[in-house]
Write a protein that holds these residues in place. Structure first.
Motif, PDB file in Angstrom:
ATOM      1  N   GLU A   1      -0.912   4.573   2.795  1.00  0.00           N
ATOM      2  CA  GLU A   1      -0.341   4.021   1.575  1.00  0.00           C
ATOM      3  C   GLU A   1       0.251   5.137   0.730  1.00  0.00           C
ATOM      4  N   LYS A   2       1.269   4.790  -0.031  1.00  0.00           N
ATOM      5  CA  LYS A   2       1.845   5.697  -1.005  1.00  0.00           C
ATOM      6  C   LYS A   2       2.080   4.905  -2.281  1.00  0.00           C
ATOM      7  N   LYS A   3       2.500   5.591  -3.324  1.00  0.00           N
ATOM      8  CA  LYS A   3       2.845   4.915  -4.571  1.00  0.00           C
ATOM      9  C   LYS A   3       4.338   5.042  -4.818  1.00  0.00           C
TER      10      LYS A   3
ATOM     11  N   ASP B   1       3.509   2.297 -11.546  1.00  0.00           N
ATOM     12  CA  ASP B   1       3.800   2.448 -10.116  1.00  0.00           C
ATOM     13  C   ASP B   1       2.884   1.503  -9.338  1.00  0.00           C
ATOM     14  N   VAL B   2       3.225   1.252  -8.073  1.00  0.00           N
ATOM     15  CA  VAL B   2       2.426   0.348  -7.242  1.00  0.00           C
ATOM     16  C   VAL B   2       2.235   0.983  -5.869  1.00  0.00           C
ATOM     17  N   ALA B   3       1.155   0.611  -5.229  1.00  0.00           N
ATOM     18  CA  ALA B   3       0.886   1.097  -3.878  1.00  0.00           C
ATOM     19  C   ALA B   3       1.712   0.311  -2.868  1.00  0.00           C
TER      20      ALA B   3
ATOM     21  N   SER C   1       6.267  10.441  -2.419  1.00  0.00           N
ATOM     22  CA  SER C   1       5.312  10.447  -3.520  1.00  0.00           C
ATOM     23  C   SER C   1       4.344  11.604  -3.384  1.00  0.00           C
TER      24      SER C   1
END
Length: 251
Positions: A183-185, A159-161, A175
């Motif tokens: 920020e979220k992932k 996963d990525v931010a 998320s």
């Protein structure tokens, strides 16, 4: 081992070249009957709407769904991920036909337009553990989708931010892993049984670890099938003894 690569449109040649570097034959698949000759299938990145129209024109969807249901390994990259998803949002008017089988919800153009394409080092602990190499993989995201939700049987591989000020679809991410600072992932790689999916394009890099990982899935599936066949073949069925009608002895 022969791996088919759906060759309707997109980066199928790059996948075939990556397989060749690993000593595996990759063949172009454009017709339903060609699926009978391959052990596994890669659905490459490309323009998902165009690929869906061509697949519909060649009546490929029934055979592709059957291929997935049979438990044969299938890997979808970018557009291929959209094809494998049970549900896709952010599609054009009228949507597009999906193969399904992967219990997830995908946002078709989560990371934006072609001009918003980018490269990013993605943490890949599962790949590094099984294939070696560095803990990160250089992900090439081209008009890339994002995975918003997954079912309990789906293993998240990467996963990525994402940032609220950089991603137009930030609010669509539900998320459970919030990051401080708006920020979220968002999930970009998953595995579910015989299915593998990545939102980025491993075929556009010199790093073949994702292809090697997929080939291990193919090998494991082949061994399971061979073992099952051997077990069935090893059962010795003795003939039933004949029945005789003998006279009844009476005193």
């Amino acid at each position: 081992m022969t791996v088919g690569v759906l060759a309707l449109q997109g980066s199928f040649n790059e996948h075939i070249a990556a397989l060749k570097r690993l000593g595996v034959i990759g063949v172009e698949v454009r017709k339903a009957e060609q699926l009978q000759d391959v052990s596994a299938l890669i659905i490459p990145g490309g323009e998902s709407t165009t690929m869906a129209k061509l697949a519909g024109y060649h009546n490929l969807f029934p055979s592709l769904r059957e291929f997935v249901k049979m438990g044969k390994p299938v890997w979808g990259t970018c557009a291929g991920l959209i094809f494998l998803a049970d549900k896709a949002i952010g599609q054009k008017s009228g949507g597009q036909e999906l193969i399904g089988g992967l219990n997830c919800t995908v946002h078709r153009n989560f990371f934006g337009s072609q001009l918003q394409s980018f490269e990013l080092d993605v943490s890949v602990p599962e790949i590094a553990a099984t294939e070696g190499g560095p803990p990160n993989f250089r992900g090439v995201f081209i008009r890339a989708p994002g995975i918003l939700e997954v079912g309990p049987e789906v293993q998240v591989l990467a996963d990525v931010a994402v940032h609220s000020d950089r991603t137009a679809n930030f609010d669509s991410v539900e998320s459970s892993e919030e990051i401080p600072g708006s920020e979220k992932k968002v999930i970009v790689a998953v595995k579910q049984g015989n299915l593998l999916a990545t939102a980025f394009h491993p075929e556009l890099t010199a790093d073949t670890r994702w292809h090697s990982y997929f080939l291990k899935m193919v090998k494991e599936t082949s061994e399971d099938t061979s073992s099952s066949t051997a077990s069935s073949a090893g059962i010795i069925r003795l003939p039933q003894p004949p029945k005789y009608d003998l006279p009844i002895y009476q005193q």
